[in-house]
Enzyme design. Sequence first.
Site, PDB file in Angstrom:
ATOM      1  N   GLU A   2      62.509  33.419  65.446  1.00  0.00           N
ATOM      2  CA  GLU A   2      62.404  32.041  65.007  1.00  0.00           C
ATOM      3  C   GLU A   2      63.743  31.337  64.760  1.00  0.00           C
ATOM      4  OE1 GLU A   2      59.487  30.245  64.618  1.00  0.00           O
ATOM      5  OE2 GLU A   2      58.539  31.973  65.573  1.00  0.00           O
TER       6      GLU A   2
ATOM      7  N   SER B  63       4.973  49.144  29.274  1.00  0.00           N
ATOM      8  CA  SER B  63       5.125  49.951  28.060  1.00  0.00           C
ATOM      9  C   SER B  63       6.559  50.071  27.576  1.00  0.00           C
ATOM     10  CB  SER B  63       4.544  51.350  28.291  1.00  0.00           C
ATOM     11  OG  SER B  63       3.137  51.276  28.446  1.00  0.00           O
TER      12      SER B  63
END
Length: 830
Positions: free
Chosen positions: A90, A497
């Site tokens: 770059e 229950s």
Amino acid sequence: MSHLLRTSRLFAWLFLTGFSLATIVASGFYLYLRPGLPPVDQLLDIRLQTPLRVYSADERLIAEFGEKRRAPITIEQIPTIQLHAFLAAEDARFYEHFGVDFKGLMRAAIELVSTGEIQSGGSTITMQVAKNYFLSRDRTFIRKFNEILLALQIERELDKNRILELYLNKIYLGNRAYGIAAAAQVYYDKSVTELSLAEMAMLAGLPKAPSAYNPLANPSRAEARRNWILGRMRDLKYITPDAYELASTAPLTASYNAPSTGVDADHLAEMARAEMVRRFGDAAYTDGYEVTLTVDSKPQQAATRALRKGLEEYDQRHGFRGPVGQVDEDALEPDNLGNLMASYPMVGNLVPAVVTNVRDDDNEVDVYARQLGESVMTLSTMTWAKRYKTEDLTGPEPEKPSDVVTSGDIVYVKPMVIVTPEQPAGNGEVDSREDTDQPAGEIPEVKRVALSQIPMVEGALISLDAKTGAIEALAGGYSFSQNKFNRATSAQRQPGSTFKPFLYLSALEQGMTPATIYNDAPIVFDDSELETAWRPQNSSGQFYGPTRLREALYRSRNLVSVRLLQDLGIQNTIDYLEQLGIPTEDMQKDLSLALGSGLLTPMDLARGFAVIANGGYDVEPYFIRSISDINDEKIFEAPEVILCDKNCAQKKEDFVEEDAKARISRRLADERSVYILHSMMRDVIRLGTGRRALALGRDDISGKTGTTNEQRDTWFGGFNHDIATTVWVGFDQPQPLGRREFGASTALPIWLDYMKVALEGEPPSLMSRPNGIVNIRIDPETGKRARPGQEGAMFELFKEEDAPPALDPQDESSSGSDNGEDGGLSRQIF
């Protein structure tokens, strides 16, 4: 000569005029644009869009949320050769220019003219930082001029290493990866320090065009770009010619790697995501928050595994529903099988597979499984696959593979080698194994799979630290990818229950005792609003006559519970439930409440059991231990929980004065009543419907099973003094589970598999015996104090004020209290 001189002067004046005009224009642009440029010092405070990450308490990644995958790092953490790769690609003169590289611009122009494309680019890294952080991507002259001006400003105010660091953390490198650290993870499943030279060059080639040079989308162009960068690195003396030769001939190794999660806790992760969005809005996805949950990876993984195993076992007990799809044998071309399986999702640990050949003579089936490829399934893994007819009826056991599948069937299988969804097809073997003696990590010559199917039944598991309310583990269903509904927190179902302990606790608070006798006999209630009378029954359909409350609880006698609620009063019981913090909005206001006809979520039930487990203190479930910002500073920590009996307001003030964070957990129930209930619920495990939990080999476990009418919902809730865990199993759209299915056969095995891991290595944890409890020998038939020397008498626990009266004064000394051993064991016969 004079003509040449006049011409030279003319060109000089033209040059000066042009230069002056250019300077004036440039100055004008500068004066015009300069006020609108952002201050460069914003870069020092910039917040990179970093995803939300959720971790377990032992720092294992659970999930990641956010559009951009980014893991900011400092330049010191990046290898020098990786920096050189980006500079070569770059901006080779990055450390020489002042923000704008005119030589670079000239080189880019020459490359464009000579090759038709620009390899190295004309923008400097500083200009790209200006563009990426401050400017749009519009291709206009004004934007370019702004970029140059900002680059010059950035160079004046920041040093080169800081600029390069900003660049490497911001750049987009394809596949949702922003920054070099995220890209190393996405493409190579490595940290930046572990990359090879070839891999470093490949990443450096991506900023120019993340799509065009992507090694996953366009390998050939990516390889050419990589090799060009390696050549530049050689020419710039960053690498040796030998290193260039080795790296430029290296094979492409990039593959897509999703975030590697160490814990299967998707429902909890979604809870964390929703809470973070509630607190911070959309910034939760971008500001780099890290959330640490209360769950450790080991028990959480055990919860997920236990729930899936239990649901699969229930499903297989009821038979094989057949293949999920069918294809013609003409479609079974080897090159087509991978694409064919890709259209069927993985669900939990189950993998889709297509049957390619059935070999009855060998009792084997050849299949092609997603991520595993060619595999073999033996008849021994298919014997469960009796043909499903109804929840109560199946066909005969298969005798050969063709009784179950045919060529072209698409079925789900469970690999003998576990695979993960992130791995590419044909590379599914990893390091954990099931149903095989082969050592972990070895790849078998023939991959083995077992026939399975995606359960239609669902379930949930929620486990709480009984004293603090911290979630220890949560599984909200079989598979989050299949169905995101969190049943642990949101499925309102009848508890059956498992509701009874709260009813019995209310009875103990109102002066009844474990020795109180109720008649277990038929009872009929007429209701003018109903066409028929209500005749509650025990699950066995039988009646057992006079029964002590202790025995009624561990044998789960429905008729005793109904009569008990009738005596306590429905509204009084509702009020007591509210005192315990149990939601009552969806509770039936009639005697069916005794049988658990109201609606509760597994979380509600787990919280209620935690109140009982910890001795009667309030519990507020929570799952976030801490939240950190992108700078690793904690911005939230869960407060310390303080169990409080007296002067709670003062304790709260004391913590405020000490600048400490605390939540005061107040007492909700009499500790003596809770202690007695613990004893009664331990008998559920020792003598009653929860006997399967004896496999834990512990004497500190209490619990209660639950099964509703027609077996539509099944439950088990169990605890010791430290941890309370509840499991629910049922269908999302309520329907019978089958006449042989109960809480003890569906929910309890899941609870047991989880608790084996959760309690591993933990010492017994029993509630301490409070003052005001006495042990008295009683007649088990009458519940009254036993006569001296009476055969068959047993010890029972009582609060002092509720103890049965002495028979007569002269017997008190021989039949009085004995405060030695815990007498709540119904099996202690004398």
